[in-house]
Design a protein around this motif. Structure first.
Motif, PDB file in Angstrom:
ATOM      1  N   TYR A 110       0.834  -1.182   0.000  1.00  0.00           N
ATOM      2  CA  TYR A 110       0.000   0.000   0.000  1.00  0.00           C
ATOM      3  C   TYR A 110       0.876   1.242   0.000  1.00  0.00           C
ATOM      4  CZ  TYR A 110      -3.813  -3.150   0.861  1.00  0.00           C
ATOM      5  OH  TYR A 110      -4.726  -4.155   0.735  1.00  0.00           O
ATOM      6  N   ARG A 111       0.450   2.255  -0.729  1.00  0.00           N
ATOM      7  CA  ARG A 111       1.269   3.450  -0.892  1.00  0.00           C
ATOM      8  C   ARG A 111       0.654   4.695  -0.262  1.00  0.00           C
ATOM      9  NH1 ARG A 111       4.754   4.718  -5.103  1.00  0.00           N
ATOM     10  NH2 ARG A 111       3.207   6.210  -5.812  1.00  0.00           N
ATOM     11  N   ILE A 112      -0.310   4.539   0.612  1.00  0.00           N
ATOM     12  CA  ILE A 112      -0.890   5.701   1.265  1.00  0.00           C
ATOM     13  C   ILE A 112      -0.174   5.926   2.596  1.00  0.00           C
ATOM     14  CG2 ILE A 112      -2.972   6.727   2.259  1.00  0.00           C
ATOM     15  CD1 ILE A 112      -3.072   6.408  -0.816  1.00  0.00           C
ATOM     16  N   VAL A 113       0.267   7.152   2.801  1.00  0.00           N
ATOM     17  CA  VAL A 113       0.899   7.540   4.060  1.00  0.00           C
ATOM     18  C   VAL A 113      -0.193   8.180   4.913  1.00  0.00           C
ATOM     19  CG1 VAL A 113       2.653   8.985   5.138  1.00  0.00           C
ATOM     20  CG2 VAL A 113       3.099   7.926   2.902  1.00  0.00           C
ATOM     21  N   ALA A 114      -0.427   7.641   6.097  1.00  0.00           N
ATOM     22  CA  ALA A 114      -1.470   8.146   6.997  1.00  0.00           C
ATOM     23  C   ALA A 114      -1.127   9.549   7.483  1.00  0.00           C
ATOM     24  CB  ALA A 114      -1.634   7.208   8.186  1.00  0.00           C
ATOM     25  N   ALA A 115      -2.141  10.280   7.919  1.00  0.00           N
ATOM     26  CA  ALA A 115      -1.965  11.669   8.369  1.00  0.00           C
ATOM     27  C   ALA A 115      -0.913  11.784   9.459  1.00  0.00           C
ATOM     28  CB  ALA A 115      -3.302  12.240   8.840  1.00  0.00           C
ATOM     29  N   GLU A 116      -0.947  10.890  10.433  1.00  0.00           N
ATOM     30  CA  GLU A 116      -0.005  11.013  11.547  1.00  0.00           C
ATOM     31  C   GLU A 116       1.447  10.761  11.134  1.00  0.00           C
ATOM     32  OE1 GLU A 116      -1.792   6.856  11.803  1.00  0.00           O
ATOM     33  OE2 GLU A 116      -2.653   8.851  11.777  1.00  0.00           O
ATOM     34  N   ASP A 117       1.654  10.121   9.985  1.00  0.00           N
ATOM     35  CA  ASP A 117       3.003   9.861   9.480  1.00  0.00           C
ATOM     36  C   ASP A 117       3.386  10.797   8.333  1.00  0.00           C
ATOM     37  OD1 ASP A 117       3.259   7.693  11.241  1.00  0.00           O
ATOM     38  OD2 ASP A 117       2.279   6.351   9.808  1.00  0.00           O
ATOM     39  N   SER A 118       2.469  11.664   7.946  1.00  0.00           N
ATOM     40  CA  SER A 118       2.663  12.507   6.773  1.00  0.00           C
ATOM     41  C   SER A 118       3.394  13.800   7.095  1.00  0.00           C
ATOM     42  CB  SER A 118       1.298  12.847   6.159  1.00  0.00           C
ATOM     43  OG  SER A 118       1.466  13.713   5.065  1.00  0.00           O
ATOM     44  N   GLU A 119       4.286  14.175   6.213  1.00  0.00           N
ATOM     45  CA  GLU A 119       4.965  15.464   6.317  1.00  0.00           C
ATOM     46  C   GLU A 119       4.323  16.477   5.368  1.00  0.00           C
ATOM     47  OE1 GLU A 119       9.114  14.778   5.717  1.00  0.00           O
ATOM     48  OE2 GLU A 119       9.272  13.489   7.466  1.00  0.00           O
ATOM     49  N   ILE A 120       3.264  16.097   4.709  1.00  0.00           N
ATOM     50  CA  ILE A 120       2.579  16.975   3.765  1.00  0.00           C
ATOM     51  C   ILE A 120       1.281  17.434   4.418  1.00  0.00           C
ATOM     52  CG2 ILE A 120       1.544  17.152   1.469  1.00  0.00           C
ATOM     53  CD1 ILE A 120       3.565  15.012   0.582  1.00  0.00           C
ATOM     54  N   HIS A 121       1.353  18.537   5.111  1.00  0.00           N
ATOM     55  CA  HIS A 121       0.201  19.137   5.785  1.00  0.00           C
ATOM     56  C   HIS A 121      -0.447  18.193   6.792  1.00  0.00           C
ATOM     57  CE1 HIS A 121       0.657  22.235   2.825  1.00  0.00           C
ATOM     58  NE2 HIS A 121       0.380  21.413   1.847  1.00  0.00           N
ATOM     59  N   ASP A 122       0.300  17.221   7.305  1.00  0.00           N
ATOM     60  CA  ASP A 122      -0.254  16.236   8.241  1.00  0.00           C
ATOM     61  C   ASP A 122      -1.540  15.629   7.688  1.00  0.00           C
ATOM     62  OD1 ASP A 122       1.781  16.616  10.137  1.00  0.00           O
ATOM     63  OD2 ASP A 122       0.782  18.397  10.893  1.00  0.00           O
ATOM     64  N   GLU A 123      -1.470  15.253   6.441  1.00  0.00           N
ATOM     65  CA  GLU A 123      -2.644  14.767   5.721  1.00  0.00           C
ATOM     66  C   GLU A 123      -2.264  13.511   4.934  1.00  0.00           C
ATOM     67  OE1 GLU A 123      -5.574  16.556   2.318  1.00  0.00           O
ATOM     68  OE2 GLU A 123      -4.467  17.932   3.564  1.00  0.00           O
ATOM     69  N   PRO A 124      -3.164  12.513   4.842  1.00  0.00           N
ATOM     70  CA  PRO A 124      -2.827  11.308   4.089  1.00  0.00           C
ATOM     71  C   PRO A 124      -2.529  11.641   2.624  1.00  0.00           C
ATOM     72  CG  PRO A 124      -5.099  11.184   4.909  1.00  0.00           C
ATOM     73  CD  PRO A 124      -4.516  12.457   5.389  1.00  0.00           C
ATOM     74  N   HIS A 125      -1.481  11.014   2.111  1.00  0.00           N
ATOM     75  CA  HIS A 125      -1.096  11.260   0.725  1.00  0.00           C
ATOM     76  C   HIS A 125      -0.506   9.993   0.117  1.00  0.00           C
ATOM     77  CE1 HIS A 125       2.755  11.852   2.808  1.00  0.00           C
ATOM     78  NE2 HIS A 125       3.320  11.543   1.662  1.00  0.00           N
ATOM     79  N   ILE A 126      -0.315  10.028  -1.185  1.00  0.00           N
ATOM     80  CA  ILE A 126       0.265   8.891  -1.893  1.00  0.00           C
ATOM     81  C   ILE A 126       1.781   8.949  -1.725  1.00  0.00           C
ATOM     82  CG2 ILE A 126       0.563   7.781  -4.133  1.00  0.00           C
ATOM     83  CD1 ILE A 126      -2.194   9.044  -4.891  1.00  0.00           C
ATOM     84  N   GLU A 127       2.332   7.878  -1.209  1.00  0.00           N
ATOM     85  CA  GLU A 127       3.767   7.803  -0.947  1.00  0.00           C
ATOM     86  C   GLU A 127       4.564   8.139  -2.201  1.00  0.00           C
ATOM     87  OE1 GLU A 127       6.368   4.650   1.467  1.00  0.00           O
ATOM     88  OE2 GLU A 127       5.471   3.852  -0.363  1.00  0.00           O
ATOM     89  N   GLY A 128       5.609   8.917  -2.020  1.00  0.00           N
ATOM     90  CA  GLY A 128       6.466   9.279  -3.141  1.00  0.00           C
ATOM     91  C   GLY A 128       5.932  10.431  -3.969  1.00  0.00           C
TER      92      GLY A 128
END
Length: 96
Positions: A6-24
């Motif tokens: 899975y390539r979704i980064v959860a909000a708590e692990d995200s450095e992009i506005h603390d929001e889930p995003h597609i890894e990479g």
């Protein structure tokens, strides 16, 4: 048997506005959902536009719908930020 990555980064692990995003990428789950479900852009077009696999687009959509509490928290945070920006700004949007 293939193992699903899975390539979704959860909000708590995200450095992009603390929001889930597609890894990479800097493409957020909310942006994918807005383009496909609100604006009616074809998933294939979203994948093409952002140089993503079509599976990434569908995974982002599934993540959006499978994680309603996380998405609500992110949306609330964005709503508060918009309200704060409006409060601090002396600019007013043009009449429609």
């Amino acid at each position: 048997m293939a193992t699903q990555q899975y390539r979704i980064v959860a909000a708590e692990d995200s450095e992009i506005h603390d929001e889930p995003h597609i890894e990479g990428s800097r493409v957020t789950v909310r942006d994918v959902r807005a383009r496909v479900e609100t604006r009616g852009v074809a998933p294939e077009r979203v994948a093409e536009r952002y140089n993503l696999d079509i599976a990434d687009v569908y995974e982002a959509l599934a993540y959006y719908h499978n994680n309603p509490e996380e998405i609500r928290r992110v949306e609330k945070r964005h709503e508060r930020a918009v309200e704060e920006a409006k409060r601090r700004s002396s600019l007013t949007p043009p009449d429609e």
